[in-house]
Every structure is written in C-alpha cells, then in structure tokens.
Design an enzyme around this catalytic site. Sequence first.
Site, short mmCIF file in Angstrom:
data_model
loop_
_atom_site.label_atom_id
_atom_site.label_comp_id
_atom_site.label_asym_id
_atom_site.label_seq_id
_atom_site.Cartn_x
_atom_site.Cartn_y
_atom_site.Cartn_z
N GLU A 1 37.21 -13.05 30.67
CA GLU A 1 38.65 -13.29 29.08
C GLU A 1 38.27 -11.52 28.68
O GLU A 1 39.72 -11.32 28.40
CB GLU A 1 37.90 -13.95 28.00
N HIS B 1 33.78 -8.97 30.08
CA HIS B 1 33.99 -10.75 30.71
C HIS B 1 35.30 -10.98 31.19
O HIS B 1 36.37 -10.41 30.03
CB HIS B 1 33.63 -11.21 29.54
N ASN C 1 26.81 -17.56 26.10
CA ASN C 1 27.76 -17.05 25.29
C ASN C 1 28.71 -18.00 24.57
O ASN C 1 29.64 -18.83 24.95
CB ASN C 1 28.46 -16.41 26.93
N SER D 1 30.90 -22.47 34.58
CA SER D 1 30.93 -24.13 34.65
C SER D 1 29.51 -24.74 35.04
O SER D 1 29.35 -25.55 35.94
CB SER D 1 31.60 -25.15 35.69
N GLY E 1 35.49 -22.25 32.35
CA GLY E 1 35.55 -23.15 31.28
C GLY E 1 36.19 -23.89 32.08
O GLY E 1 37.44 -24.87 31.32
N GLY F 1 28.59 -20.78 29.14
CA GLY F 1 29.45 -20.94 28.16
C GLY F 1 29.26 -22.22 27.52
O GLY F 1 28.82 -22.51 26.69
N GLU G 1 30.83 -13.96 37.24
CA GLU G 1 31.57 -15.40 37.39
C GLU G 1 33.01 -15.38 37.67
O GLU G 1 33.84 -14.55 37.42
CB GLU G 1 31.88 -15.19 36.18
N LYS H 1 30.84 -17.77 22.73
CA LYS H 1 32.68 -17.43 22.98
C LYS H 1 32.79 -17.16 21.25
O LYS H 1 32.03 -16.93 20.86
CB LYS H 1 33.29 -17.72 23.38
P1 PGA Z 1 31.53 -21.46 31.06
O1 PGA Z 1 31.50 -19.62 30.92
O2 PGA Z 1 30.52 -22.18 31.76
O3 PGA Z 1 32.06 -22.59 30.26
O4 PGA Z 1 32.04 -21.97 32.73
C1 PGA Z 1 30.77 -19.32 31.52
C2 PGA Z 1 31.29 -17.76 30.28
O5 PGA Z 1 32.75 -17.63 30.63
O6 PGA Z 1 30.55 -16.62 30.42
#
Ligand code: PGA
Length: 248
Positions: free
Chosen positions: A96, A94, A9, A211, A172, A232, A166, A11
């Site tokens: 976000e 997601h 992803n 993460s 993140g 991510g 998630e 982003k």
């Molecule tokens: P991350 O994001 O691996 O940077 O924690 C995962 C995601 O939001 O899909």
Amino acid sequence: MRRKLVAGNWKMHGSLAENEALLSGVLAGIGEVKVGVAVCVPFPYLAQAQARLAGSKIAWGAQNLSQHAKGAFTGEVSAAMLKDFGCAYVIVGHSERRALFGESDAVVAEKFAAAQAAGLTPILCVGETLEEREGGITEQVVGRQLDAVIAKCGVSALAKAVLAYEPVWAIGTGKTATPEQAQAVHAFIRARVRGLDAGVAKGLIIQYGGSMKPGNASELLSQPDIDGGLIGGAALNAEEFLAICRAG
Ligand code: PGA
C-alpha cells in the site's frame, strides 16, 4: 530452528477504546501461544501499545517510518521516535505504501537502513501484483524488491530483519495464495539469499501475508519456508488473531 513470528498490521484502523478491547482480548489468550507475536499500530497509538504491552509476550511496532533521521520533513516520523515508544518492529515497503504513496525500491531500501540504524527490526514486504503474476514475472519482481535492499544494506543486514511475502492480489481481497503458491515464492526468496549467505538464509524469518485467516493459517504455516504471518483484517479481531497465532 526459526521461531515463527505472527504480526498484526492494523493499518489505519482503531481508536483508543477499540484498541483497548482488542489488546486486552489478545493479552487474555496469549498464554498458550508458542510463536512470537507483534502488533504494528498507527503512530498515535504507540504510547497506548507500549503502556498495555510492556512486560507481556507481545511486541509492538509501527507501519512506516521516514528514511530521514531528523529535520524539516513535516508530517514524518523518524526511527528514533519509534524507538522512544519501545517499538521492536517497523513494517517497510508495504504494497500500500509502494502503490498509494509512491515508495520506490530505493526509498524502501533507505527506510530499511534507517530502521536498522536505530535498532528497529524492519519487516520488509515484497510481492507481485496480479498483472505481474499473470505475466509470469513474480520472481523477477520479488527478486528486484529484495535486491534493492541487499544492494544498499548488504545481505548480512537480513540477519536483523524479517521478510514478508505479500502477493498484492491477496491483500484484503479474501483471495489467499495457495500454500503451494506461497511456498514456491518463499523458497525462491530463501534460495536467493542462500546464494549470498547460507547462514543468513537459514535463520531468515519469511512471513506470508494476504488474507491469512484462522481457516487457512495452519496449512500455510506448515510449509517449510513459511515462518509466520503478517495479518491485516484478521488482526483486528482478538479471537481470529489468536487463532492464527495458535496455528503457528
Ligand atoms: P490482509 O492484509 O490480511 O487484510 O490481507 C495483510 C497485509 O496487508 O499486511
């Protein structure tokens, strides 16, 4: 046996030049990878992903879509448009999008339905915030997010979807759920689906996201109900992304 799926992803990251370097790096190392692999890129780069990845082992997709099929929705992108660019997947719900863009469970369910109606495979994200985890309501939250989609589309729709657990507090942040914490929620999700349809539950790919890195991927991916990852930060680096794919 479920085939694991590792999806990047990206982003809101990248540029034509950066994407070219990243995609050629991933393509160069994809030969030894056994899991399914996909990248979900920003809308303007779908044509680039299609040109670079068509005919390869890597599928591509988007990170969002409109719940509407067409019309006066300035700035929105429909499922059919994503299909036009060869997308196989689209991320739906997601955290976000839920937190920053106000997407409710109902809107997420509509987007899920719109994706499937166009022949896309939605990657449906569910997960609790830190406050919700500490309040002991993780299962309630994840169950509610899942039930909204099942209520609208039926449990059989999950046969043509991917789920991603998630935990919001792990996205993140560098804080990964322990393999045990993640496995417990994955098992909960599968059991909830099994209660409605055992066959669908057995075949359902449930990714972990939050993460995931080369250093923790193999332990997470060896859990019985963790069937891949939604990546991510580490998906923006070809070597890290490939290392996670190889761990699967
Ligand atoms: P991350 O994001 O691996 O940077 O924690 C995962 C995601 O939001 O899909």
